[in-house]
Design a protein around this motif. Structure first.
Motif, short mmCIF file in Angstrom:
data_model
loop_
_atom_site.label_atom_id
_atom_site.label_comp_id
_atom_site.label_asym_id
_atom_site.label_seq_id
_atom_site.Cartn_x
_atom_site.Cartn_y
_atom_site.Cartn_z
N ALA B 50 0.84 -1.20 0.00
CA ALA B 50 0.00 0.00 0.00
C ALA B 50 0.88 1.25 0.00
CB ALA B 50 -0.94 -0.01 1.20
N GLY B 53 2.28 2.24 -3.29
CA GLY B 53 1.38 2.75 -4.32
C GLY B 53 0.51 1.69 -4.98
N VAL B 54 0.57 0.46 -4.48
CA VAL B 54 -0.29 -0.58 -5.04
C VAL B 54 -1.75 -0.20 -4.77
CG1 VAL B 54 -1.07 -2.98 -4.69
CG2 VAL B 54 1.36 -2.48 -5.01
N VAL B 55 -2.60 -0.37 -5.78
CA VAL B 55 -4.01 -0.05 -5.66
C VAL B 55 -4.85 -1.34 -5.57
CG1 VAL B 55 -5.97 1.10 -6.79
CG2 VAL B 55 -3.68 2.08 -6.97
N GLN B 56 -4.47 -2.32 -6.37
CA GLN B 56 -5.26 -3.54 -6.44
C GLN B 56 -4.43 -4.73 -5.99
OE1 GLN B 56 -8.20 -4.05 -9.06
NE2 GLN B 56 -8.34 -1.92 -9.73
N ARG B 78 -8.46 -4.12 3.17
CA ARG B 78 -9.46 -3.08 3.16
C ARG B 78 -9.08 -1.92 4.09
NH1 ARG B 78 -14.74 -1.31 1.71
NH2 ARG B 78 -14.46 -2.73 -0.04
N LEU B 80 -6.21 -0.93 4.64
CA LEU B 80 -5.16 -0.18 3.95
C LEU B 80 -5.70 0.52 2.70
CD1 LEU B 80 -2.43 -2.93 4.26
CD2 LEU B 80 -2.30 -0.67 5.32
N ASP B 81 -7.02 0.39 2.48
CA ASP B 81 -7.70 0.93 1.32
C ASP B 81 -7.18 0.35 0.00
OD1 ASP B 81 -9.76 2.35 0.28
OD2 ASP B 81 -8.68 4.25 0.13
N LEU B 82 -6.81 -0.92 0.04
CA LEU B 82 -6.47 -1.63 -1.19
C LEU B 82 -7.75 -2.26 -1.75
CD1 LEU B 82 -3.29 -3.48 0.10
CD2 LEU B 82 -3.33 -1.71 -1.66
N TYR B 83 -7.83 -2.37 -3.06
CA TYR B 83 -8.98 -3.02 -3.69
C TYR B 83 -8.65 -4.50 -3.82
CZ TYR B 83 -12.83 -3.66 -6.99
OH TYR B 83 -13.99 -4.05 -7.60
N SER B 84 -9.47 -5.38 -3.23
CA SER B 84 -9.05 -6.77 -3.24
C SER B 84 -9.92 -7.69 -4.10
CB SER B 84 -8.92 -7.33 -1.82
OG SER B 84 -10.13 -7.20 -1.14
N ASP B 107 -13.67 -7.08 -2.58
CA ASP B 107 -14.34 -6.25 -3.57
C ASP B 107 -14.85 -7.03 -4.77
OD1 ASP B 107 -14.07 -3.35 -2.74
OD2 ASP B 107 -12.00 -4.01 -2.51
#
Ligand code: SF4
Ligand code: SF4
Lengths: 92, 359
Positions: B50, B53-56, B78, B80-84, B107
């Motif tokens: 995270a 800069g990882v988003v997904q 979640r 860390l606000d990552l899209y999983s 997600d």
């Protein structure tokens, strides 16, 4: 299934959500396998898509930005996001 | 060129899997990589990802549902606000498990299917699984999780592509990914038994094009064409060390999930080094980054920023030289080996070898 337009009560479709990317300093919509980068005004619109009506989104936006009438742009933008499957109609 | 931050982490939690797909992208030498990272290290990996800069994040495997800490890891992602995403065979994906994953913040879901008919599906998977997959999708839809149905295409199921599309509609999935086998790993070993004919490929492309028009408002169809039949190679990973990184079950960090097939590359491990250090500085990530390393004809080709000379694993497997132009490209000096493989496959029937952990 993609939503019919126009949207009356725009909300995010399952699997899509807004996020702020701290590393890149960007507004984003994330969805399966994808990221859509938003500018400031687009971000302001989608952050209002919380179940209120499109009318109320426009009213709230007008309060934020002063006197210009954003309604046409907003409707077009919401429409585009619905076509991409990122927004849907949340009904009442 | 400045090194961009990665967008996507493939978290291969385990190589264990109840299925035995003969085109699996896991290493051939499964037994060499039996140790798995523990929960604590995976939490740290997610946190470092995270901040990098990882988003997904794609929780994958093997079969990630075999890890009991999966729900925990999804919850951390979640926070860390990552899209999983979860990529599963569908086995073990019952309603209760999926509900707890969704509540933890999952997600989206990707479920693999091997064929449109139960008997053929179960033959290719090596175990009865069709019905379980169907029920897993039903449960996921009930929970409002978006579902992508992933089907690897090859000689044995390509002629049923219309049935596969019908099935995706009936099962009401959100997205259908029809991806031709990529001939590395187990698929390379089984290449002569998996490669379709040119006629099969052509007919399937027509069926997909027609279905796309017909279903435009109902189903998103992604069709990944077989690169052996194309003029140009795939932009593998959108460039080495540019968008994606993989953490393997044992903690090795790979630019690409199949890069382990390339001998001589040294992969750092998350147990010893941070993801940030690895991404920006590990020699294996630098090696094929950008376009400076490219050989001719790529170096003077105007597609070099589009496909980066193609897939490194494929270049190695087909030519023995990891830094060669991907021979799938019709401009590659060694393109002949691809044509030979196609001829060989057309004139042979070969038995499939299913993936197994040898005991
Ligand atoms: S490709 Fe098949 S065998 Fe390999 S991990 Fe996926 S489901 Fe398991
Ligand atoms: S020559 Fe190299 S850069 Fe050009 S299309 Fe072929 S693989 Fe791509």
């Amino acid at each position: 299934m993609k939503s019919e337009s126009p949207l009356y009560y725009p909300v995010f479709a399952p699997g899509a959500r807004y996020r702020w990317d701290e590393v890149r300093q960007q507004h984003q919509i994330v969805f399966p396998e994808g990221v859509l980068v938003l500018n400031e005004s687009a971000a302001a619109v989608v952050r209002l898509c919380d179940g209120r009506s499109t009318e109320d989104v426009i009213v709230a936006l007008r309060e934020q930005i002063g006197d210009a009438d954003p309604s046409r742009d907003v409707r077009e933008f919401l429409d585009r996001l619905a076509k991409k499957g990122l927004l849907r109609d949340g009904d009442s | 060129m400045e090194t961009p931050n990665p967008y996507s982490l493939l978290a291969e939690l385990t190589y264990r899997c109840p299925l035995q797909c003969p085109y699996c992208s896991n290493p051939l030498e499964l037994n060499r990589f039996r140790t798995e990272l523990d929960t604590v290290v995976w939490h740290r990996v997610l946190d470092e990802a995270a901040r990098l800069g990882v988003v997904q994040v794609h929780f994958s495997g093997g079969e990630p549902l075999l890890r009991r800490d999966l729900t925990d890891l999804v919850r951390t992602a979640r926070q860390l606000d990552l899209y999983s995403h979860l990529s599963t065979s569908g086995l073990g994906a019952d309603q209760a498990r999926l509900a707890s994953l969704r509540d933890a913040g999952l997600d989206a879901l990707q479920i693999s299917l091997q064929d449109s008919r139960p008997h053929e599906n179960d033959w290719l998977a090596g175990v009865p699984s069709f019905e379980k997959k169907r029920r897993a999708i039903e449960s996921a839809k009930r929970l409002e999780l978006p579902v992508t149905l992933n089907i690897v295409l090859h000689r044995h199921n390509l002629d049923r592509i219309d049935e596969l599309i019908d099935l995706a509609c009936r099962w009401n999935v959100d997205k259908l990914e029809l991806a031709h086998a990529q001939y590395g790993g187990w698929a390379f070993r089984n290449r002569a038994a998996l490669l379709p004919t040119e006629q099969q490929v052509g007919r399937a492309a027509e069926v997909v094009a027609d279905a796309r028009d017909r279903l435009i408002d109902n189903l998103e169809i992604v069709h990944v064409l077989p690169d052996y039949f194309q003029q140009f190679p795939k932009a593998c990973l959108h460039g080495w060390g540019r968008v994606f990184l993989t953490v393997a079950p044992d903690g090795a960090v790979l630019p690409c999930q199949t890069a382990r097939e390339i001998p001589g590359l040294v992969f750092p491990n998350v147990k010893d080094t941070s993801l940030e250090e690895i991404w920006f500085h590990a020699p294996v990530f630098q090696r094929f980054r950008g376009t400076d390393w490219l050989p001719e004809p790529c170096r003077s080709c105007d597609r070099r920023e589009i496909d980066f000379g193609g897939c490194r694993c494929q270049a190695f497997l087909l030519t023995g030289d990891v830094a060669a132009t991907d021979p799938v490209c019709h401009l590659a000096p060694q393109h002949g080996v691809v044509e030979e493989a196609l001829n060989e496959a057309a004139n042979q029937s070969t038995d499939l070898r299913f993936r197994v952990f040898a005991s």
